[in-house]
Write a protein that holds these residues in place. Sequence first.
Motif, short mmCIF file in Angstrom:
data_model
loop_
_atom_site.label_atom_id
_atom_site.label_comp_id
_atom_site.label_asym_id
_atom_site.label_seq_id
_atom_site.Cartn_x
_atom_site.Cartn_y
_atom_site.Cartn_z
N LYS A 135 0.82 -1.22 0.00
CA LYS A 135 0.00 0.00 0.00
C LYS A 135 0.85 1.27 0.00
O LYS A 135 0.68 2.15 -0.84
CB LYS A 135 -0.91 0.03 1.24
N THR A 187 4.04 1.76 -0.58
CA THR A 187 4.87 1.86 -1.78
C THR A 187 4.04 2.31 -2.98
O THR A 187 4.45 3.17 -3.76
CB THR A 187 5.53 0.50 -2.07
N GLU A 208 10.28 -2.22 -6.63
CA GLU A 208 10.21 -1.44 -5.41
C GLU A 208 10.48 0.05 -5.63
O GLU A 208 10.35 0.86 -4.73
CB GLU A 208 11.23 -1.98 -4.40
N1 GTP Z 1 9.24 -6.52 -5.83
C1 GTP Z 1 8.26 -5.69 -5.47
N2 GTP Z 1 8.19 -5.28 -4.18
C2 GTP Z 1 7.20 -4.44 -3.85
C3 GTP Z 1 6.23 -3.98 -4.77
N3 GTP Z 1 5.39 -3.16 -4.12
C4 GTP Z 1 5.80 -3.12 -2.83
N4 GTP Z 1 6.90 -3.88 -2.66
C5 GTP Z 1 7.66 -4.12 -1.42
O1 GTP Z 1 6.83 -4.81 -0.50
C6 GTP Z 1 7.16 -4.45 0.83
C7 GTP Z 1 5.93 -3.97 1.54
O2 GTP Z 1 5.49 -2.78 0.95
P1 GTP Z 1 4.70 -1.66 1.74
O3 GTP Z 1 4.38 -0.60 0.78
O4 GTP Z 1 5.39 -1.32 2.99
O5 GTP Z 1 3.39 -2.49 2.08
P2 GTP Z 1 2.14 -2.04 2.93
O6 GTP Z 1 0.97 -2.67 2.33
O7 GTP Z 1 2.14 -0.58 3.08
O8 GTP Z 1 2.49 -2.74 4.31
P3 GTP Z 1 1.80 -2.48 5.73
O9 GTP Z 1 1.57 -1.02 5.84
O10 GTP Z 1 2.76 -3.03 6.71
O11 GTP Z 1 0.55 -3.27 5.71
C8 GTP Z 1 8.24 -3.41 0.73
O12 GTP Z 1 9.48 -4.05 0.87
C9 GTP Z 1 8.10 -2.88 -0.68
O13 GTP Z 1 9.31 -2.39 -1.19
C10 GTP Z 1 6.33 -4.46 -6.14
O14 GTP Z 1 5.53 -4.16 -7.01
N5 GTP Z 1 7.37 -5.31 -6.42
#
Ligand code: GTP
Lengths: 462, 356
Positions: free
Chosen positions: B165, B167, B334
């Motif tokens: 989310k 990211t 990322e």
């Molecule tokens: N390889 C890859 N990694 C991704 C992608 N999108 C996000 N990530 C990675 O996934 C991990 C989690 O991403 P976040 O954006 O922190 O996820 P979130 O949904 O906000 O996580 P919470 O807030 O903890 O629920 C991070 O290490 C990001 O860099 C993608 O499209 N490809």
Amino acid sequence: MFESLSARLGSVFEGLTRRGALKESDVEAALREIRVALLEADVALPVVKDFVAAVKERAIGHEVLKSVTPGQMVVKVVNDHLVETLGAEAVEINLKARPPVPILMVGLQGSGKTTTSAKLGLWLKGKEKKKVLLASLDTRRPAAMEQLAVLGSQAEVASLPIVKGEPPVAIARRAMQMGALEGYDVVILDTAGRLAIDQELMAEVAEVRAAVEPAETLLVADAMTGQDAVTIATEFNEKVGITGIVLTRVDGDARGGAALSMRAVTGCPIKLMGVGEKLDALEAFHPERIAGRILGMGDVVGLVEKAKETIEQEEAEKLARKMAKGVFDLNDMADQLSKLRQMGGLGSLMGMLPGVGKMKKALAGANVDESILIRQEAIISSMTPKERAHPKLIQASRKRRIAAGSGTTVQDVNKLLKQHMEMSKMMKRMTKMGKKGLPMGMPGLPPGGLPPGMMPPGGGLK
Amino acid sequence: MFGKNRSEASESAAEDRKGWFARLKAGLGKSQDKITHGIDEVIEGGAEEAPAEVPAEPAAPEPERKAGLGQRLVRAVTRRRLDDIALEQLEEVLITADLGPATAARLVSNLGRSKFDKDVTSTEVREALAEDVAGLLTPVARPLAIDPAAKPHVVLVVGVNGTGKTTTIGKLGKVFKEEGKSVLLCAGDTFRAAAIDQLKIWGERIGVPVLAREQGSDSAGLAYDALEQARAEGTDVLLIDTAGRLHNRADLMAELEKIIRVLRKLDAAAPQSCLLVLDATTGQNAHAQVQTFQEMTEVTGLVVTKLDGSARGGVLVALADRFGLPVHAVGVGEGADDLRPFDARDFARSLMGLEG
Ligand SMILES: Nc1nc2c(ncn2[C@@H]2O[C@H](COP(=O)(O)OP(=O)(O)OP(=O)(O)O)[C@@H](O)[C@H]2O)c(=O)[nH]1
Ligand SMILES: Nc1nc2c(ncn2[C@@H]2O[C@H](COP(=O)(O)OP(=O)(O)OP(=O)(O)O)[C@@H](O)[C@H]2O)c(=O)[nH]1
Ligand SMILES: [Mg+2]
Ligand SMILES: [Mg+2]
């Protein structure tokens, strides 16, 4: 949208009991259902194939063919095999190395490595009385190091001071140095998330592993993972080398087939499960629980849990003690009746058990419904305490009074008394047989949780 | 979103497009290999064993995977009769891409309807399946349209833990900024450790302001203030991050409802979009996620992340069929630039291991 395996098998075996013996072709039919159930639970296809082949071998032949209730038996064979494959025995975190013992956490992005690192720190601090140091080797995700530091302070576990711009291997070395100098027992190394197919980053973490030679390299994986679990586990195992698996987000409602896939392709034990976001939400791996979920029999587990909630342990023990003396009076019966109702009545209770579809029908045929339970409770509540403790006192005039008081007939009162007699006889017999003698081999029910008198054919209910 | 201001830089757009496909393909590379290999195996392996009218035996997994070039060339034109066994094996190949047993069965029976008992090559089978999948996905491949009159157009970003989310918000913010829109990010995840810092860093990275408070503060109140600020400043897009939450946690889902309720006090149409972020690695549980989030928060579209990995995200096909929610974009890395529009045909073709 997912049908539980017990329901699936129920329909497969419905016709069977009428025909009597179980043939190989019937097992085949059951195996098809098992296959779909496993695939729906996200078990990877190659693992499903091996699993089904193994179950077939176990099922065909005496085990199932000799069984009286084939549906239940197949569920049991599948469940047992599943539990075995998942690893029936708990394998603890290996700390047998010269301190500071390094533990390396690896896995895909967002699988829960950082959270699990802190959880594990807290776990080892509390359970093993270890002095733990946390270190983040994640130089890539924004605020990853701060995240671990914050979690560390929440858990009151030390973390390595952050030095920006240092590469992962250097951080790992510095952590080990600090661990040695300051007398830490364990150093937990959290790493950046990486794709299993990212050669460069896989090589980077392999380098860390080579540099610190961890006692444990734990693959942290999401319980919601799909078919890719095989690739993930294989790649991490081949490229980095793992010693165990931590399954996260088990607090979700995923069926968790990935656990089976990863365990099967790596042979590595699943050591821990994450069951929430809070730092104490870490548990030793329970294969039975995951097996139940994969098979869609969380309902069986649910039953046990529900029964546990409703009938407090203490009360169950009290009853057991009374029963041991051969006492089962009408007060106890009233208790049992009201608990049955609390659990959602017979219907919902029975529905939760695998392979009782048929029995449920028999019960429905016998007209056992909640109104009967309520009526029976009413009859008992119209008795005096003395009568309840000594049912033999209840003679004709008392019966008329009780019937009038509860709005029933003398016949109803007689029926209840007869049923109570049967139940208490059965209780005595069971007590003699020991705790194993639960009626119908029902899993997990506390002694007397289900009055045997309620079960056909001994029920005698109208 | 994607490509409004790109006409002037059509060169880079073309490059981008190529980039997206290359990236997706590189990501799908592994999986694609597997699917391609799987389909090849079914068709060609079977052909070798059952060249004539004899009922085909199940194609045993090829003992020798690295077939020589000559052999491969022969295989490229190998035909196999598409019988029940071949169809069943194709179904399995689709299942390994997370399409789920039901969707896989449907796709294969469609294939059977047009090609049953015909002699087919592996490529023909893949083309036919890709076309069918693209047909299912085309209606959902819709970019996130920003309402220019909304000021701000509020985008609430939700999903289970760790899907991407935060990211994705960073990446989306960058896209909108490059389209010339003013953007505000709201650090609505006040729960997870360092989630606020994470979004702040994203804000710096893409040059967009972030409204944040300390950890533990009320996220609904913060969202309200963010909307108020965005309205006052005439901001085009407000992206609100939320803490990851499992859909089976009713209490946490109620918190999301509260955020929406509070936003609506200021703007009855807010949030204009509610994006559910799904991780491509997720298997059949994605169904439950979409269903519950849709019920509780009126999800308007999906973003699928981590398609640069080895997971194929095949569950998307089943989701498109079942829920029909638009898929706005996919994450392929990322970095800030690793967001791509969702292209049904490309996705379907690379899923089946075909060149663009
Ligand atoms: N390889 C890859 N990694 C991704 C992608 N999108 C996000 N990530 C990675 O996934 C991990 C989690 O991403 P976040 O954006 O922190 O996820 P979130 O949904 O906000 O996580 P919470 O807030 O903890 O629920 C991070 O290490 C990001 O860099 C993608 O499209 N490809
Ligand atoms: N519900 C639940 N959430 C969890 C569990 N374990 C971790 N999380 C959440 O999952 C999200 C990602 O966890 P992280 O520990 O940041 O994951 P990570 O593997 O370190 O992520 P990267 O470093 O970006 O690869 C956070 O929101 C955590 O709170 C769990 O067992 N249950
Ligand atoms: Mg991390
Ligand atoms: Mg986040």
